[in-house]
Enzyme design. Structure first.
Site, PDB file in Angstrom:
ATOM      1  N   ASP A 171     -47.723 -16.064  37.288  1.00 48.11           N
ATOM      2  CA  ASP A 171     -47.419 -15.068  37.871  1.00 48.11           C
ATOM      3  C   ASP A 171     -47.588 -15.137  39.269  1.00 48.11           C
ATOM      4  O   ASP A 171     -46.845 -14.825  40.193  1.00 48.11           O
ATOM      5  CB  ASP A 171     -48.034 -13.759  37.436  1.00 48.11           C
ATOM      6  CG  ASP A 171     -49.667 -13.624  37.857  1.00 48.11           C
ATOM      7  OD1 ASP A 171     -50.301 -14.758  37.275  1.00 48.11           O
ATOM      8  OD2 ASP A 171     -50.115 -12.875  38.464  1.00 48.11           O
ATOM      9  N   ASP A 213     -52.727 -18.273  40.356  1.00 50.57           N
ATOM     10  CA  ASP A 213     -53.269 -18.788  39.127  1.00 50.57           C
ATOM     11  C   ASP A 213     -52.513 -19.254  38.066  1.00 50.57           C
ATOM     12  O   ASP A 213     -51.509 -19.783  38.096  1.00 50.57           O
ATOM     13  CB  ASP A 213     -54.134 -17.333  38.581  1.00 50.57           C
ATOM     14  CG  ASP A 213     -53.095 -16.283  38.281  1.00 50.57           C
ATOM     15  OD1 ASP A 213     -52.306 -16.611  37.543  1.00 50.57           O
ATOM     16  OD2 ASP A 213     -53.327 -15.108  38.586  1.00 50.57           O
ATOM     17  N   TYR A 262     -53.702  -6.798  35.792  1.00 52.53           N
ATOM     18  CA  TYR A 262     -52.396  -5.986  35.638  1.00 52.53           C
ATOM     19  C   TYR A 262     -52.715  -4.887  34.668  1.00 52.53           C
ATOM     20  O   TYR A 262     -52.001  -4.840  33.637  1.00 52.53           O
ATOM     21  CB  TYR A 262     -51.335  -6.958  35.043  1.00 52.53           C
ATOM     22  CG  TYR A 262     -51.015  -7.944  36.217  1.00 52.53           C
ATOM     23  CD1 TYR A 262     -50.109  -7.650  37.148  1.00 52.53           C
ATOM     24  CD2 TYR A 262     -51.318  -9.506  35.816  1.00 52.53           C
ATOM     25  CE1 TYR A 262     -49.598  -8.691  38.334  1.00 52.53           C
ATOM     26  CE2 TYR A 262     -51.053 -10.247  36.975  1.00 52.53           C
ATOM     27  CZ  TYR A 262     -50.334  -9.887  38.103  1.00 52.53           C
ATOM     28  OH  TYR A 262     -49.971 -10.772  38.946  1.00 52.53           O
ATOM     29  N   GLU A 301     -51.629 -14.578  48.776  1.00 53.75           N
ATOM     30  CA  GLU A 301     -50.810 -14.933  47.328  1.00 53.75           C
ATOM     31  C   GLU A 301     -49.602 -14.873  47.160  1.00 53.75           C
ATOM     32  O   GLU A 301     -49.164 -13.660  47.702  1.00 53.75           O
ATOM     33  CB  GLU A 301     -51.736 -14.496  46.589  1.00 53.75           C
ATOM     34  CG  GLU A 301     -51.557 -15.208  45.217  1.00 53.75           C
ATOM     35  CD  GLU A 301     -52.543 -14.569  43.901  1.00 53.75           C
ATOM     36  OE1 GLU A 301     -52.741 -15.208  42.921  1.00 53.75           O
ATOM     37  OE2 GLU A 301     -53.281 -13.361  44.224  1.00 53.75           O
TER      38      GLU A 301
END
Length: 488
Positions: A75, A78, A226, A464
Site C-alpha cells: 500500500d 511498508d 486501516y 510516505e
C-alpha cells in the site's frame, strides 16, 4: 452557464497552473504517476517490468491458508498487503480509465496493466466462496522492521473474513473494484470482464448477507493501520452503485436508494488517537469514506433521472464544502493555496477530491447546471508552491529525496545481493543521504497547513507515498494532458 462552473471546479485544488505561468508537462507527470505502481508491485514481476530495481517478492503469500495470494500491491512504504485500501486504489484506477482513458494515449496500456495487476490479485483473494482475504502480512511485525520486500522474513500471515467473522467494508470495496474494472475490460477482454463482474456479484452478496466490520474480525491486522471508523454501509452502497453501473440491474439501484439512510451524516476522523466528528460526510472521499464518491457516481450514471436528485444535491454540497470562497467550506487552505484536512497524508484528500470535482464538472457541463462558490488556481502538487518543490517523486528539478519507503531507501538486490534482516537496514532510515532508488511518480503525504515540508523518512505523515494517493491522480492528469494543450 457551463464553462464558468467547470473551470471553477477543476482549477482550484492545485493541479492546473494559472494562465501565463510556465507550462507544466502533464504528459510526463501522467506517465510517472502510472509508473509508480510498478514500484509497489508484490509477486512475480513480469518481463515488461520497467521499475527495474524492484524484484520478485512475497512468492509464498497465502501458503499459510493453502491459497495462492501472490501478487497485488504494497500500500505504501511498508511490505504489507492491506486489501481494503488496495481495493479502493483498484477502483480508482478503474474509474480513471472509465472517465479519462481516452486521453491517456500511449499510457493507456500501462494504466490498464496497473489495473489488471490489482484485479488479478483481488480475484485470488476472493477465490473461495464465503471467504475474503483482508490482509496479507503481520502489520505489527512488518512495521518493526526496515527491510526490502525482496528480503521479507517477517510472518506473512493471511487474515480472512468469513460468514462467522464478517468484513463488509473490505468485501464490498473489493466488489466495487471488480465491477468498475469489468467496465474497463469490456471492449478489450470480454471473457475477463465477465469473470470480474461475476465475482463482484458473488463478493457483494457475501458482504451484504454477512454484515459486520472487518476491524472486529481481524483486529490488530486492521487497526490502527486501516481501521474503518465510519462503518461499512458506505462501502455497501458504493459497491451496489458500481454494480448498477456495470450490470444495469435495477435491484442494485433499489439497494442504493433503500440503504442510503444508513450512511452517517458526519464523518469521524481519528487524530493522535482521538476521535473527532468533522465535516458532513457528503464532503468526504477516500479509502475510508465513500459518501462523496457515491453522490458523484450516481449523478454521472443517472443524469436527469429524478431519482438522482438527492445525490446531486449532496454532490453540490461537496463543491461548496471545499471551494475556498464558499461560505459553507469545511476545509482550510495553506497560504500557498493547498486544500488541507486535519490528519496525516493530506495529499490523499487533494487527489481524491480533485478527481471527484473533475468528474462532477463534466456532469454539470452536460446537465447545464451551475454551482457557484468561488475558486483559487495554483499548480501546487507539481511544483508551483512556496517551497518550489514537486511532491511527485522524480518530476521536476526539486522533489522529495528521503521518502518513507523501505524498498526505495535500501540498496536494490542488483547492488546488494546479501539479504537484509529485520534490523539490518536501520541505518538507511536515519541517514541524511537521499534514497538509493527513485520511486518515480510517487505522490508523498505533502506539506503541512503552512506549506512547510520536512524531507525526512521519519516524518511519515509527509514523506510516505501511497497507492491510493496516486490512483485518483491518474485520471486528473490524463484530463489535463488533453485539455491544457489548447491553452499553451
Amino acid at each position: 452557464m457551463g464553462h464558468k462552473c467547470v473551470t471553477l471546479l477543476i482549477l482550484f485544488l492545485g493541479l492546473i497552473g494559472v494562465r501565463g505561468t510556465s507550462k507544466v508537462d502533464y504528459g510526463e507527470a501522467l506517465s510517472k504517476c502510472i509508473l509508480f505502481f510498478e514500484g509497489q508491485r508484490s509477486g512475480k514481476l513480469p518481463s515488461t517490468q520497467r521499475m527495474s530495481w524492484r524484484k520478485d517478492s512475497g512468492l509464498k503469500d497465502g501458503s499459510d491458508i493453502s491459497m495462492n495470494l501472490v501478487g497485488g500491491y504494497y500500500d505504501a512504504g511498508d511490505n504489507v498487503k492491506f486489501n481494503f485500501p488496495m481495493a479502493f486504489t483498484t477502483a480508482m484506477l478503474a474509474w480513471s480509465l472509465v472517465e479519462f482513458g481516452k486521453y491517456m494515449g500511449s499510457d493507456y496500456g500501462h494504466a490498464e496493466d496497473a489495473l489488471r495487476w490489482g484485479t488479478d490479485y483481488l480475484l485470488k483473494a476472493t477465490n473461495i466462496p464465503g471467504t475474503v482475504v483482508a490482509v496479507v502480512g503481520d502489520p505489527n511485525r512488518d512495521h518493526s522492521c526496515w527491510e526490502r520486500p525482496e528480503d521479507m522474513d517477517t510472518l506473512r500471515t493471511s487474515y480472512v473474513v468469513n460468514r462467522t467473522h464478517p468484513g463488509s467494508e473490505v468485501s464490498a470495496e473489493i466488489a466495487a473494484a471488480l465491477a468498475a474494472a469489468s467496465i474497463v475490460f469490456r471492449e478489450t477482454d470480454k471473457t475477463y470482464s465477465d469473470h470480474l463482474v461475476a465475482r463482484a456479484l458473488q463478493v457483494f452478496a457475501f458482504a451484504d448477507r454477512h454484515q459486520g466490520s472487518y476491524k472486529a474480525s481481524v483486529g490488530e491486522a486492521a487497526c490502527p493501520f486501516y481501521c474503518d471508523y465510519n462503518g461499512y454501509w458506505d462501502e455497501l452502497v458504493w459497491g451496489a452503485t458500481w454494480l448498477y453501473k456495470a450490470t444495469e440491474d435495477s435491484k442494485y439501484w433499489n439497494y442504493v436508494t433503500t440503504n442510503t439512510k444508513f450512511l452517517k451524516p458526519l464523518y469521524s476522523r481519528h487524530i493522535n488517537g482521538m476521535e473527532h466528528k468533522t465535516a458532513f460526510s457528503s464532503g468526504e472521499f477516500g479509502w475510508d469514506a465513500k459518501d462523496a464518491g457515491i453522490n458523484v457516481l450516481v449523478a454521472k450514471i443517472l443524469k436527469r433521472n429524478p431519482g438522482a436528485e438527492q445525490f446531486i444535491q449532496k454532490a453540490d454540497d461537496l463543491v461548496c464544502s471545499v471551494l475556498p470562497e464558499s461560505p459553507t467550506k469545511s476545509v482550510t487552505y495553506s497560504p500557498g493555496g493547498l486544500l488541507f484536512k486535519s490528519g496525516s497524508s493530506n495529499m490523499q484528500h487533494v487527489t481524491s477530491l480533485s478527481f471527484l470535482l473533475l468528474v462532477y464538472a463534466s456532469f454539470l457541463r452536460h446537465a447545464n447546471r451551475a454551482v457557484y462558490c468561488g475558486n483559487v488556481a495554483v499548480d501546487y502538487i507539481l511544483g508551483k508552491n512556496p517551497q518550489g518543490m514537486s511532491y511527485m517523486v522524480g518530476y521536476g528539478n526539486k522533489f522529495p529525496q528521503r521518502i518513507h519507503h523501505r524498498a526505495s531507501s535500501l540498496p536494490s538486490v542488483d547492488d546488494h545481493r546479501d539479504q537484509f534482516g529485520c534490523h539490518d537496514g536501520n541505518s538507511f532510515i536515519f541517514t541524511k543521504n537521499p534514497n538509493k532508488n527513485v520511486l518515480i511518480g510517487a505522490i508523498v503525504g505533502g506539506p503541512d497547513e503552512n506549506d512547510k515540508y520536512i524531507d525526512d523518512r521519519l516524518n511519515v505523515s509527509q514523506s510516505e507515498p501511497a497507492t491510493y494517493m496516486n490512483a485518483p491522480l491518474v485520471g486528473v492528469l490524463a484530463f489535463f494532458k488533453e485539455s491544457t494543450k489548447y491553452y499553451y
